[in-house]
Design a protein around this motif. Structure first.
Motif, PDB file in Angstrom:
ATOM      1  N   ALA A  71      82.995   3.022  17.319  1.00  0.00           N
ATOM      2  CA  ALA A  71      82.190   3.113  16.101  1.00  0.00           C
ATOM      3  C   ALA A  71      82.633   1.687  15.981  1.00  0.00           C
ATOM      4  N   ARG A  72      83.504   0.846  15.541  1.00  0.00           N
ATOM      5  CA  ARG A  72      83.082   0.005  14.112  1.00  0.00           C
ATOM      6  C   ARG A  72      83.024  -1.914  14.950  1.00  0.00           C
ATOM      7  N   GLU A  73      83.023  -1.754  15.982  1.00  0.00           N
ATOM      8  CA  GLU A  73      82.850  -2.729  16.875  1.00  0.00           C
ATOM      9  C   GLU A  73      81.450  -2.686  16.749  1.00  0.00           C
ATOM     10  N   TRP A  74      80.691  -3.644  15.943  1.00  0.00           N
ATOM     11  CA  TRP A  74      79.297  -3.943  15.618  1.00  0.00           C
ATOM     12  C   TRP A  74      78.463  -4.499  16.670  1.00  0.00           C
ATOM     13  N   ILE A  75      79.473  -5.695  16.621  1.00  0.00           N
ATOM     14  CA  ILE A  75      78.481  -6.868  16.939  1.00  0.00           C
ATOM     15  C   ILE A  75      78.559  -6.341  18.575  1.00  0.00           C
ATOM     16  N   SER A  76      78.947  -5.401  18.710  1.00  0.00           N
ATOM     17  CA  SER A  76      78.562  -4.360  20.172  1.00  0.00           C
ATOM     18  C   SER A  76      77.142  -4.305  20.698  1.00  0.00           C
ATOM     19  N   PRO A  77      77.059  -3.730  19.758  1.00  0.00           N
ATOM     20  CA  PRO A  77      74.914  -3.125  19.972  1.00  0.00           C
ATOM     21  C   PRO A  77      74.239  -4.398  19.043  1.00  0.00           C
ATOM     22  N   ALA A  78      75.260  -5.258  18.682  1.00  0.00           N
ATOM     23  CA  ALA A  78      74.130  -5.613  18.048  1.00  0.00           C
ATOM     24  C   ALA A  78      73.726  -6.904  19.005  1.00  0.00           C
ATOM     25  N   VAL A 137      74.706   1.418  22.055  1.00  0.00           N
ATOM     26  CA  VAL A 137      75.939   2.782  21.534  1.00  0.00           C
ATOM     27  C   VAL A 137      76.237   3.899  22.165  1.00  0.00           C
ATOM     28  N   VAL A 138      77.068   3.814  22.623  1.00  0.00           N
ATOM     29  CA  VAL A 138      77.546   5.130  23.447  1.00  0.00           C
ATOM     30  C   VAL A 138      78.732   6.327  22.813  1.00  0.00           C
ATOM     31  N   ASN A 139      78.759   5.964  21.498  1.00  0.00           N
ATOM     32  CA  ASN A 139      79.732   6.599  20.679  1.00  0.00           C
ATOM     33  C   ASN A 139      79.073   6.837  19.296  1.00  0.00           C
ATOM     34  N   PRO A 140      77.569   7.735  19.243  1.00  0.00           N
ATOM     35  CA  PRO A 140      76.622   7.506  18.164  1.00  0.00           C
ATOM     36  C   PRO A 140      77.213   8.154  17.243  1.00  0.00           C
ATOM     37  N   ASP A 141      77.666   9.325  17.084  1.00  0.00           N
ATOM     38  CA  ASP A 141      77.888   9.753  16.034  1.00  0.00           C
ATOM     39  C   ASP A 141      79.391   8.924  14.798  1.00  0.00           C
ATOM     40  N   GLY A 142      80.476   8.629  16.027  1.00  0.00           N
ATOM     41  CA  GLY A 142      81.046   7.197  15.497  1.00  0.00           C
ATOM     42  C   GLY A 142      80.987   6.378  14.640  1.00  0.00           C
ATOM     43  N   TYR A 143      79.409   5.647  14.834  1.00  0.00           N
ATOM     44  CA  TYR A 143      78.708   4.953  14.444  1.00  0.00           C
ATOM     45  C   TYR A 143      77.845   5.089  13.606  1.00  0.00           C
ATOM     46  N   VAL A 144      77.683   6.248  13.048  1.00  0.00           N
ATOM     47  CA  VAL A 144      76.656   6.396  11.863  1.00  0.00           C
ATOM     48  C   VAL A 144      78.318   6.980  10.691  1.00  0.00           C
ATOM     49  N   TYR A 145      78.777   7.276  11.333  1.00  0.00           N
ATOM     50  CA  TYR A 145      79.945   7.324  10.376  1.00  0.00           C
ATOM     51  C   TYR A 145      80.724   6.671   9.744  1.00  0.00           C
ATOM     52  N   THR A 146      80.419   4.631  10.480  1.00  0.00           N
ATOM     53  CA  THR A 146      81.242   3.449   9.850  1.00  0.00           C
ATOM     54  C   THR A 146      80.156   3.279   9.262  1.00  0.00           C
ATOM     55  N   HIS A 147      78.343   3.766   9.284  1.00  0.00           N
ATOM     56  CA  HIS A 147      77.440   3.701   8.351  1.00  0.00           C
ATOM     57  C   HIS A 147      77.774   4.854   6.566  1.00  0.00           C
ATOM     58  N   THR A 148      77.681   5.751   7.491  1.00  0.00           N
ATOM     59  CA  THR A 148      78.199   6.597   6.217  1.00  0.00           C
ATOM     60  C   THR A 148      79.655   6.431   4.900  1.00  0.00           C
ATOM     61  N   THR A 149      80.734   6.759   5.718  1.00  0.00           N
ATOM     62  CA  THR A 149      81.943   6.552   5.190  1.00  0.00           C
ATOM     63  C   THR A 149      82.527   6.103   5.349  1.00  0.00           C
ATOM     64  N   ASN A 150      82.841   5.367   6.767  1.00  0.00           N
ATOM     65  CA  ASN A 150      84.138   4.609   6.857  1.00  0.00           C
ATOM     66  C   ASN A 150      83.578   3.816   7.901  1.00  0.00           C
ATOM     67  N   ARG A 151      83.896   1.711   7.664  1.00  0.00           N
ATOM     68  CA  ARG A 151      83.270   0.793   8.301  1.00  0.00           C
ATOM     69  C   ARG A 151      84.640   0.897   9.313  1.00  0.00           C
ATOM     70  N   LEU A 152      85.954   1.406   9.054  1.00  0.00           N
ATOM     71  CA  LEU A 152      86.423   0.958   9.814  1.00  0.00           C
ATOM     72  C   LEU A 152      87.000   1.560  11.091  1.00  0.00           C
ATOM     73  N   TRP A 153      86.130   2.624  11.411  1.00  0.00           N
ATOM     74  CA  TRP A 153      86.561   4.504  12.087  1.00  0.00           C
ATOM     75  C   TRP A 153      86.495   3.636  13.685  1.00  0.00           C
ATOM     76  N   ARG A 154      87.111   4.130  14.792  1.00  0.00           N
ATOM     77  CA  ARG A 154      86.713   4.060  15.776  1.00  0.00           C
ATOM     78  C   ARG A 154      86.247   4.593  16.947  1.00  0.00           C
ATOM     79  N   LYS A 155      86.356   6.066  16.794  1.00  0.00           N
ATOM     80  CA  LYS A 155      86.787   7.485  17.835  1.00  0.00           C
ATOM     81  C   LYS A 155      85.935   8.348  17.633  1.00  0.00           C
ATOM     82  N   THR A 156      85.377   9.755  18.380  1.00  0.00           N
ATOM     83  CA  THR A 156      84.397  10.280  18.318  1.00  0.00           C
ATOM     84  C   THR A 156      84.414  10.715  16.848  1.00  0.00           C
TER      85      THR A 156
END
Ligand code: PAY
Ligand code: ZN
Length: 306
Positions: free
Chosen positions: A69-76, A107-126
């Motif tokens: 989730a936290r590896e934002w450069i990947s989707p970008a 973005v194959v881990n969408p729940d995690g990606y959303v969580y890095t935007h709402t709650t914890n920028r450094l979340w990795r997992k599902t």
């Protein structure tokens, strides 16, 4: 024509923005861009992607982004590359774009990606609860040599493999989708960050299996190409020897299950100065040098008969 959704490719975006952009690409490019759904998530989202058909070739390439989730450069970077594949007029890029069908999931881990935007920028997992902790590492949960090294059985660990192979619906549903298109693709490329590495299977063992030598030679051509534009230095090798032993990854599963000849994992920029918090002004250069490397990768793959 006026784009349906204005989307700044040089910024990081929320999941909703990304999915709206994918929808708009399909609307604006009928016959060329089709929205595809690779699976679903614990929290009920779709794993949405696009299929690009820009020429007559049926040789498919799958691009996987955002499994962490936290590896934002990947989707970008993937979104930036999608735009280049559609519009860049350079002859090499047109050749690459048109001689393949592209199955692209930013973005194959969408729940995690959303969580890095709402709650914890450094979340990795599902985000599936496992006892007192949340999430498996979706790059340790795939069902090939699952839990055979470099993965944890502690649900609170960043590399938790899950309660069983494919215990997360994201990996399970995406693996089913990939199985359904397995006769249509020959290459699978996943994008992570950071470390500036271009790796290939396997991660579960240091043994040089399948077409190790070809994968290494192709990777070396690709990282030479990366360095040409801005001097960015990468290292190439198999996952286990280049970074560490890791089992249950998507690329190990793809390689071990389908023996696809061209299977890679990029660790994109940088080498740790910014790490996961790579400034947005590096999206364009990262994507452009990565596209250069894809051109070189698939040229070299072709000369090797793949
Ligand atoms: O197959 O991609 C692989 C294994 C290597 C990656 C992993 O642990 O899944 C490497 C790490 C990653 O991108 O997740 C590297 C980064 C810096 C990390 O979080 O350790
Ligand atoms: Zn990662």
């Amino acid at each position: 024509a006026q784009p349906l959704v204005s989307f700044d490719l040089t910024r990081y975006h929320t999941l909703d923005e990304i999915y709206a952009f994918l929808d708009s690409l399909a609307k604006e490019n009928p016959g060329k861009v089709q929205v595809i759904v690779g699976g679903k998530t614990h929290e009920g989202r779709q794993i949405k992607g696009v299929k690009l058909t820009l020429g007559n070739s049926k040789s498919g390439i799958v691009l996987e982004g955002g499994i962490h989730a936290r590896e934002w450069i990947s989707p970008a970077s993937i979104l930036y590359i999608v735009n280049e594949l559609l519009h860049n007029n350079n002859a090499d890029v047109r050749q690459l774009a048109q001689s393949h069908e592209w199955y692209i999931f930013p973005v194959v881990n969408p729940d995690g990606y959303v969580y890095t935007h709402t709650t914890n920028r450094l979340w990795r997992k599902t985000r599936k609860p496992y006892g007192l902790c949340y999430g498996s590492d979706p790059n340790r949960n795939w069902g090939y040599k699952w839990m055979s090294g470099g993965a944890s059985n502690n649900p609170c660990s960043e590399t938790y493999g899950g309660s069983a192979a494919f215990s997360d619906v994201e990996t399970k549903s995406l693996s089913e989708y990939l199985t359904s298109i397995s006769s249509k693709f020959t290459a699978y490329v996943s994008f992570h960050s950071y470390s500036q590495l271009l790796m290939f299977p396997y991660g579960h063992t240091t043994q040089h299996l399948d077409n190790y030598n070809d994968e290494l030679q192709i990777a070396n051509k690709a990282i030479q190409a990366i360095s040409k534009r801005y001097g960015t230095k990468y290292k190439a090798g198999n996952v286990a020897e280049t970074i560490y032993i890791a089992s249950g990854s998507s690329v190990d599963w793809v390689k071990g299950t389908f023996h696809k000849p061209v299977t890679y994992t990029y660790e994109l920029r940088d080498t740790g100065r910014h790490g996961f918090l790579l400034p947005a002004d590096q999206i364009a250069p990262t994507a452009l040098e990565t596209l250069d490397s894809l051109v070189a990768m698939f040229k070299e793959a072709k000369t090797r008969g793949y």
